[in-house]
Structure formats: C-alpha cells, structure tokens
Design an enzyme around this catalytic site. Structure first.
Site, PDB file in Angstrom:
ATOM      1  N   ARG A  70       5.317 -21.346  -7.810  1.00 23.16           N
ATOM      2  CA  ARG A  70       4.612 -22.454  -6.922  1.00 23.16           C
ATOM      3  C   ARG A  70       3.188 -22.823  -7.684  1.00 23.16           C
ATOM      4  NH1 ARG A  70       2.849 -20.542  -2.940  1.00 23.16           N
ATOM      5  NH2 ARG A  70       3.548 -18.218  -2.954  1.00 23.16           N
ATOM      6  N   TYR A 198      10.858 -25.573 -10.172  1.00 22.49           N
ATOM      7  CA  TYR A 198      11.006 -24.175  -9.707  1.00 22.49           C
ATOM      8  C   TYR A 198      10.991 -24.275  -8.167  1.00 22.49           C
ATOM      9  CZ  TYR A 198       9.174 -19.770  -7.975  1.00 22.49           C
ATOM     10  OH  TYR A 198       9.115 -18.664  -6.908  1.00 22.49           O
ATOM     11  N   LYS A 207      10.241 -23.867   1.400  1.00 19.72           N
ATOM     12  CA  LYS A 207       8.893 -23.837   1.762  1.00 19.72           C
ATOM     13  C   LYS A 207       8.312 -25.267   2.226  1.00 19.72           C
ATOM     14  CE  LYS A 207       8.460 -19.513   1.313  1.00 19.72           C
ATOM     15  NZ  LYS A 207       8.432 -18.807   0.192  1.00 19.72           N
ATOM     16  N   HIS A 227       6.263 -17.483   7.810  1.00 18.09           N
ATOM     17  CA  HIS A 227       6.884 -16.741   6.795  1.00 18.09           C
ATOM     18  C   HIS A 227       7.090 -15.367   6.543  1.00 18.09           C
ATOM     19  CE1 HIS A 227       5.708 -15.974   1.879  1.00 18.09           C
ATOM     20  NE2 HIS A 227       6.720 -16.264   1.997  1.00 18.09           N
ATOM     21  N   SER A 249       3.888 -13.632  -0.326  1.00 10.39           N
ATOM     22  CA  SER A 249       4.805 -13.592  -1.473  1.00 10.39           C
ATOM     23  C   SER A 249       4.643 -12.597  -2.112  1.00 10.39           C
ATOM     24  CB  SER A 249       4.442 -14.905  -2.461  1.00 10.39           C
ATOM     25  OG  SER A 249       4.400 -16.028  -1.451  1.00 10.39           O
ATOM     26  N   CYS A 251       5.311  -9.530  -1.535  1.00  8.94           N
ATOM     27  CA  CYS A 251       4.682  -8.100  -1.011  1.00  8.94           C
ATOM     28  C   CYS A 251       5.648  -7.348  -0.150  1.00  8.94           C
ATOM     29  CB  CYS A 251       3.428  -8.796  -0.035  1.00  8.94           C
ATOM     30  SG  CYS A 251       2.092  -9.215  -1.271  1.00  8.94           S
ATOM     31  N   ASP A 278      12.888 -14.150   4.534  1.00  7.43           N
ATOM     32  CA  ASP A 278      11.590 -15.071   3.914  1.00  7.43           C
ATOM     33  C   ASP A 278      11.070 -15.998   4.972  1.00  7.43           C
ATOM     34  OD1 ASP A 278       9.872 -15.790   1.887  1.00  7.43           O
ATOM     35  OD2 ASP A 278      10.815 -17.689   1.573  1.00  7.43           O
ATOM     36  N   ARG A 366      13.740 -14.511 -10.454  1.00  5.68           N
ATOM     37  CA  ARG A 366      14.270 -14.461  -9.115  1.00  5.68           C
ATOM     38  C   ARG A 366      15.925 -14.550  -9.345  1.00  5.68           C
ATOM     39  NH1 ARG A 366      10.870 -15.081  -4.440  1.00  5.68           N
ATOM     40  NH2 ARG A 366       8.695 -15.075  -5.136  1.00  5.68           N
TER      41      ARG A 366
HETATM   42  P1  GTP Z   1       8.636 -13.675  -1.559  1.00  6.45           P
HETATM   43  O1  GTP Z   1      10.124 -14.089  -1.792  1.00  6.45           O
HETATM   44  O2  GTP Z   1       7.727 -13.983  -2.672  1.00  6.45           O
HETATM   45  O3  GTP Z   1       8.120 -14.379  -0.496  1.00  6.45           O
HETATM   46  O4  GTP Z   1       8.432 -12.005  -1.378  1.00  6.45           O
HETATM   47  P2  GTP Z   1       8.670 -10.880  -0.710  1.00  6.45           P
HETATM   48  O5  GTP Z   1       7.834 -10.685   0.397  1.00  6.45           O
HETATM   49  O6  GTP Z   1       9.997 -11.071  -0.273  1.00  6.45           O
HETATM   50  O7  GTP Z   1       8.685  -9.786  -1.700  1.00  6.45           O
HETATM   51  P3  GTP Z   1       9.740  -8.524  -2.248  1.00  6.45           P
HETATM   52  O8  GTP Z   1      10.312  -7.799  -1.147  1.00  6.45           O
HETATM   53  O9  GTP Z   1      10.504  -9.234  -3.090  1.00  6.45           O
HETATM   54  O10 GTP Z   1       8.799  -7.601  -2.856  1.00  6.45           O
HETATM   55  C1  GTP Z   1       8.276  -7.860  -4.110  1.00  6.45           C
HETATM   56  C2  GTP Z   1       7.615  -6.635  -4.817  1.00  6.45           C
HETATM   57  O11 GTP Z   1       6.897  -5.752  -4.061  1.00  6.45           O
HETATM   58  C3  GTP Z   1       8.672  -5.927  -5.657  1.00  6.45           C
HETATM   59  O12 GTP Z   1       8.059  -5.584  -6.912  1.00  6.45           O
HETATM   60  C4  GTP Z   1       8.908  -4.729  -4.800  1.00  6.45           C
HETATM   61  O13 GTP Z   1       8.990  -3.595  -5.681  1.00  6.45           O
HETATM   62  C5  GTP Z   1       7.559  -4.427  -4.388  1.00  6.45           C
HETATM   63  N1  GTP Z   1       7.481  -3.747  -2.970  1.00  6.45           N
HETATM   64  C6  GTP Z   1       8.258  -3.974  -1.807  1.00  6.45           C
HETATM   65  N2  GTP Z   1       8.126  -3.187  -0.710  1.00  6.45           N
HETATM   66  C7  GTP Z   1       7.316  -2.082  -1.344  1.00  6.45           C
HETATM   67  C8  GTP Z   1       6.806  -0.941  -0.695  1.00  6.45           C
HETATM   68  O14 GTP Z   1       7.372  -0.545   0.519  1.00  6.45           O
HETATM   69  N3  GTP Z   1       6.043  -0.258  -1.506  1.00  6.45           N
HETATM   70  C9  GTP Z   1       5.639  -0.573  -2.619  1.00  6.45           C
HETATM   71  N4  GTP Z   1       4.800   0.232  -3.459  1.00  6.45           N
HETATM   72  N5  GTP Z   1       6.184  -1.782  -3.064  1.00  6.45           N
HETATM   73  C10 GTP Z   1       6.950  -2.165  -2.600  1.00  6.45           C
HETATM   74  C1  SPV Z   2       7.357 -17.393  -2.304  1.00  5.65           C
HETATM   75  O1  SPV Z   2       6.662 -17.561  -3.168  1.00  5.65           O
HETATM   76  O2  SPV Z   2       6.808 -16.815  -1.191  1.00  5.65           O
HETATM   77  C2  SPV Z   2       8.718 -17.404  -2.268  1.00  5.65           C
HETATM   78  C3  SPV Z   2       9.238 -18.084  -3.458  1.00  5.65           C
HETATM   79  O3  SPV Z   2       9.283 -16.822  -1.266  1.00  5.65           O
HETATM   80  S1  SPV Z   2       9.272 -19.627  -3.261  1.00  5.65           S
HETATM   81  O4  SPV Z   2      10.512 -20.181  -2.686  1.00  5.65           O
HETATM   82  O5  SPV Z   2       9.240 -20.448  -4.518  1.00  5.65           O
HETATM   83  O6  SPV Z   2       8.146 -20.150  -2.469  1.00  5.65           O
HETATM   84 MN    MN Z   3       8.091 -16.520   0.519  1.00  7.47          MN
END
Ligand code: GTP
Ligand code: SPV
Ligand code: MN
Length: 579
Positions: A70, A198, A207, A227, A249, A251, A278, A366
């Site tokens: 983004r 993207y 989004k 979110h 994002s 996290c 999400d 992704r």
């Molecule tokens: P978006 O799709 O961008 O909105 O992200 P999301 O919040 O769904 O993030 P996602 O669950 O894919 O996590 C992204 C990163 O955080 C990855 O590298 C994970 O390994 C890390 N992660 C997720 N949960 C944990 C946790 O409980 N502990 C730690 N240390 N890392 C974590």
């Molecule tokens: C984020 O960045 O929070 C995502 C991926 O979930 S996107 O759909 O590109 O925003």
């Molecule tokens: Mn997201």
C-alpha cells in the site's frame, strides 16, 4: 429495479467512453470465467504455474518490483471539506482530484478489456452486507476479487434489488509510482485508483470500500467498519465466545484468527473457529449486543513467517487453489518464503536467489485464498445476522512498556485504549519499517474521515440498553534485553484469550492497576509452557515512570485532533494519567 441497472449501465458507458477499452466484460462470477482468466494470464505471463502435484490450482504472480505494498502517501480521502478528512488523512479538493484522475484514465484501456465486477461485501442475504461495482483493466484483480468477495451475478441481482452500490474505478496504468493515486470520494461513495496492481490499492472491495468508504457509511448509519479479525473460541462445554481484534497491518490478525490451541487445551476440548482475518463490520442488535460479519470471502494473507509451527491452518488452506504474489520458488517449483523449510532457488523478482539481494520472498508477499479452504472456517461466517461479540481486543507491536494484556474498566476507557494504540510499522505499506507510530484502532491508513469524529462515533455506542463487549489491549511483541520476544505468541495466545473469556463470564477477578485490569497472580494458565517467572513478571509489570511519559504522549497525540476531539476522551486520558 430497472433504474438501478440503468444507472449502473450509464456509469459503465461513461467509464468506457473515457478509458476506451477494446472490449467490455461483465463478470458473472462463474468457475468457468475464473478458469478462463487463469488460462489467459498463464498465456501472457501474468501468472506462472507452480508445482501442480504439490500445489494443485496454485499460481504465482510477480508484480512490478516498485508496486509491492500500500502507498499511504498517495492514498487520499477527498471530502468536499478538508476538515472532514482530518489530520489522519491526505486530502485533495474533490473537483481537482476527479480532474487529475480522469486525465490519467483518459484512453488508458485502449486495446484492452475492461472488466465490470459486481460484488457483495458480506453474505448475499445479510442486512449488514453492502455492495459495490469495481471496473478494472486487470484480470489479476478480477481473479483476486473472485476469491476475496461474493462476486458476479448474485451480487448484481442484489444491487438491482437494493438500488445502491459503491463505484470503484481501477486501472493498473503504467505502474509508474509517479503516476499512482488511490482516491476516495466518500460523499459520492466513489473510489478511483490508478497506477498500482497491488492488493490494498487495487482490490477495491477490500480497504478502499470495506474500510475507507464503509467507515463513512457506518458513521451515517450507526455501525462500525473496522480493521479487525473475528474469531470464535469454543470452550470444553461447547459454548462459543466471539472476539474481534484490531492489530495493525502485518501484526497478527490472520494468525490469531486461525490459532491452534496448545496441546493441553486441545485435549480438554477447546476449539477455535475462524470467521474473519482482516475486516469486521458490526452493529448493535435488538438485544443491545454488537453483531459482526466478515465482509470478505477470502484471505489476502502475509506469506513470510507462515509455517507449520506458527500457522498450520493457513498452510493447509493454501495447499491448493491459491494465488501467490511475490513469493520465491524452490528447485521443484513450490512456493517458498522465509520461515518455511526448504531452499529457494528463484527470488520474488525471478532472479536466481542470492542472499546479497535481501530476502527471497518479498516481506509483504501474500497469498489469496478462499476462506472456505481454512480447516477452522466457521459456518457462522455465512450467518446473515452475524456473530455476537463478547470482547474487543486492541494491540500492536510494542517492544516495551505495554503489558501482555490489560482490560479497560469501561467502554470509554476501552475507546481510549484503542485511540492510544501504537505499533512499529511493517512492510505492508511502503516506507520505513520498525518505526513506532500511533495507529488508533489499527485504522490510521483506513479511517475515511476525521479521527476526532471517529472517536466520538465509537463513544456513541455507550447508550442506554447497550450490552457492549469488554475491551482489552494485548501485546504479543514485548522484547527482552536480548532483543528476543518475551512471549511465545501464536497458539499460546489462547491462554490470554481464555483469561479474557473468564473476565467476560465473571470467573476471574483480575487485578486493578492505574492503567487497567491485569490478570491477578495465577489467573493466566501457564501449564505446559516453560516461561520463567521473571519473564511473566516483566510481561505484566506496570512501569510507573514509563506510563507517565506514555500518557503524556497520548495526550499530545489526542490534542492533534482538536477541535473535533471528544472532550470525554481527553478527560479519560487525564483520569488515567492521574490514577
Ligand atoms: P494484514 O493482512 O497486513 O492486515 O496483517 P495481519 O494482522 O493479518 O498479520 P499476520 O497475522 O499475517 O502477521 C504478520 C506477522 O506477524 C507474521 O510475520 C507473523 O509471523 C507475526 N506474528 C503473528 N502473530 C504473532 C505472535 O503471536 N507473536 C509473534 N512474535 N509474531 C507474530
Ligand atoms: C493490510 O495492509 O492491512 C492488508 C493488506 O491487509 S492490503 O489488502 O493490501 O491492505
Ligand atoms: Mn489488513
């Protein structure tokens, strides 16, 4: 209603007159249409076939290397009045923005096909769902929208019945970062996106619609567009509590939504159900509880770090019929990213892998996959009424200060916890990574109007008859002096969720502290986990001096939304600072 169809056709014709495509294709959402798009993209190199023995129906897309995330500095919210966009958004006068965008769109689809994608965000039959139509010249976008939304004929029928839809116009253009804009016109329920292919910039249902435009609809209509993931936690008695959690994002939303209980919990009969990873739309029901739907039908998840140790459910989901974007590949043509076993031979840009070039997979690579492929996918995700929310959780990447978990004493305190959220930036957006910034409710890039008004909207849910969820704040990302995470995270996070549920059910007393309610000694179940007692103490410590500084910084941050900052929120910050 013929008039809605007419309005839709009129708009499609206007767009075609401007963009001048060779052909217009109305998407019906069928499997045959999806397969024919795949074939076309395989033929022109947009998609690369992956190992069909190990990954049937899986393909790789390599994006332009300058188009991988983004772009917040190029994302604008064009309210008629600048004030309404707030300091949390970039703004341009709508007339100027339209002129700028229409100049870019002028003739941009010459010689190409223009796709018309009617889509529904949320179950087709749900009163909480909302529809849109995206026009795009990208078959990759069409294929992703097919996975991520309820797209095609059923959505179009709902649009014709309902007479209302969000308009989204997208072209990949030249993929030139100098000619790239993601523009929102909330008053017109319109989106114009140019120059990026993207996900968040181009899959306009996600989004752009489901958060930036929908947050405006939600404010007008009395609901919340957030979110957030939605997860169901079923206890050994078979009772399920649904939790909605906002993390910025990359996290941890996808990971928490698909959590696998630690072994002891599994033996005892705990189960976890995935409703969304999400986005969450929620509104008060007749009984005063908040009911939530996941407006999406798929996952657009972060690949790096996804493994059998961290998220086996995601890994199972993506073993077939998945589009991968910007991952690496192994010698036998399987998708690969950092965190998986095996060895990459070709990096995300298609070059022979060389560690000197950085990670093999792009940090924001992704996967796009239908939610139905997730082993823990909940039937309730199709429930037109949504699921009742027992707890709302906020959290971010905070290497220090923020405890593993704390509970707000009431709704106003909970809104403050959400507004005060901070997190280190990630690769999900272009720009520096690892910089701590405020990201209220994980909505900094997505709230389509003034944060001051948004905080007021959140506060407004506390009204007579409301049965609001409890609000918590978590931090899985505390680091020790050695720079390593103190908390094991992932599946072990269920221990923290169990405490929250015990609080919801009035079965844990908690410990009152000036910053909120923390688990009392012994309340967090740690059996089967080797966590040194000193580490637990550190995770749950309240550092008075650190919090004085944090609360002062929160006050300064909130003052940035004056004069629209709700006085009640500033008063709440003062109450906590003086507690
Ligand atoms: P978006 O799709 O961008 O909105 O992200 P999301 O919040 O769904 O993030 P996602 O669950 O894919 O996590 C992204 C990163 O955080 C990855 O590298 C994970 O390994 C890390 N992660 C997720 N949960 C944990 C946790 O409980 N502990 C730690 N240390 N890392 C974590
Ligand atoms: C984020 O960045 O929070 C995502 C991926 O979930 S996107 O759909 O590109 O925003
Ligand atoms: Mn997201």
């Amino acid at each position: 209603m013929a008039s809605t169809l007419e309005a839709l056709e009129r708009w499609v014709n206007e767009v075609a007159a401007l963009t001048r495509p060779a052909k217009v294709h109305w998407c019906d959402g069928s499997e045959a249409e999806y397969q024919s798009l795949l074939q076309q993209m395989l033929a022109d190199g947009t998609l690369i076939e992956l190992n069909q023995q190990t990954h049937p129906g899986c393909y790789l897309h390599r994006s332009n290397p300058k188009d991988v995330a983004r772009v917040e500095h190029l994302t604008l919210v064009c309210h008629p009045t600048e004030e309404d966009a707030g300091p949390n958004n970039h703004w341009m006068d709508p007339a100027k923005a339209h002129a700028k965008m229409d100049a870019l769109f002028d003739g941009c689809m010459e010689g190409r096909t223009m796709y018309v994608i009617p889509y529904c965000m949320g179950p087709i039959g749900s009163p909480l769902s909302r529809c849109g139509v995206e026009i795009t010249d990208s078959p990759y976008v069409v294929a992703n929208m097919k996975i991520m939304t309820r797209m095609g004929n059923a959505a179009q029928e709902r649009i014709e019945r309902e007479g209302d839809f969000v308009r989204g116009l997208h072209s990949t253009g030249e993929l030139d970062p100098e000619r790239r804009w993601i523009m929102h016109f909330p008053a017109e329920r319109t989106i114009k996106s140019y120059g990026s292919g993207y996900g968040g910039n181009a899959l306009l249902g996600k989004k752009c619609h489901a958060l930036r435009i929908a947050s405006n609809q939600a404010r007008d209509e009395g609901w919340l567009a957030e979110h957030m993931l939605i997860v169901g936690i079923e206890n050994p008695q078979g009772e399920t509590h649904y939790i909605a959690a906002a993390f910025p994002s990359a996290c941890g939303k996808t990971n928490l939504a698909m959590l696998i209980p630690p072994e002891g919990y599994r033996k005892d009969g705990w189960k976890v159900w995935t409703v969304g990873d999400d986005i969450c739309w929620m509104r008060p029901g007749a009984d005063g509880c908040l009911y939530a739907i996941n407006p999406e039908a798929g996952f657009f998840g972060v690949a790096p770090g996804t493994s059998n140790d961290t998220n086996p459910n995601a890994l199972k989901s993506i073993s077939r019929d998945t589009i991968f974007t910007n991952v690496a590949v192994t010698a036998d043509n399987q998708p690969w990213w950092e965190g998986l076993p095996g060895t990459p031979v070709t990096d995300w840009q298609g070059r022979p892998y060389d560690p000197a070039n950085g990670p093999a997979a792009h940090p924001n690579s992704r996967f796009t996959v239908s939610a139905k492929q997730c082993p823990t996918w909940s039937e309730k995700a199709e429930d037109v009424q949504g699921v009742p929310i027992s707890a709302i959780v906020f959290g971010g990447r905070r290497p220090s200060l923020l405890p593993l978990v704390m509970e707000a004493r009431d709704w106003t305190h909970g809104v403050l916890m959400g507004a005060a959220m901070g997190s280190e930036t990630t690769a999900a957006a272009t720009g520096a990574v690892g910089v701590l910034r405020r990201d209220s409710m994980a909505m900094k890039p997505f709230c389509g109007y003034h944060y001051g008004d948004y905080f007021q909207h959140w506060l407004s849910f506390d009204r007579p008859g409301a049965k609001l969820p409890k609000v918590f704040h978590v931090n899985w990302f505390r680091k020790g002096k050695d720079g390593k995470f103190l908390w094991p995270g992932f599946g072990e996070n269920l221990r923290v969720l169990e405490w929250m549920i015990a609080r919801v059910e009035d079965k844990a007393r908690g410990l009152e502290t000036p910053i909120g309610i923390l688990p009392a000694a012994g309340e967090l179940k740690l059996d089967g986990l080797t966590l040194p007692p000193a580490t637990l103490d550190e995770l749950l410590a309240v550092d008075q001096a650190g919090w004085q500084a944090e609360l002062a910084a929160i006050g300064d941050y909130l003052d940035g939304f004056t004069p629209r900052l709700p006085a009640a929120l500033r008063a709440e910050q003062q109450r906590v600072a003086e507690a």
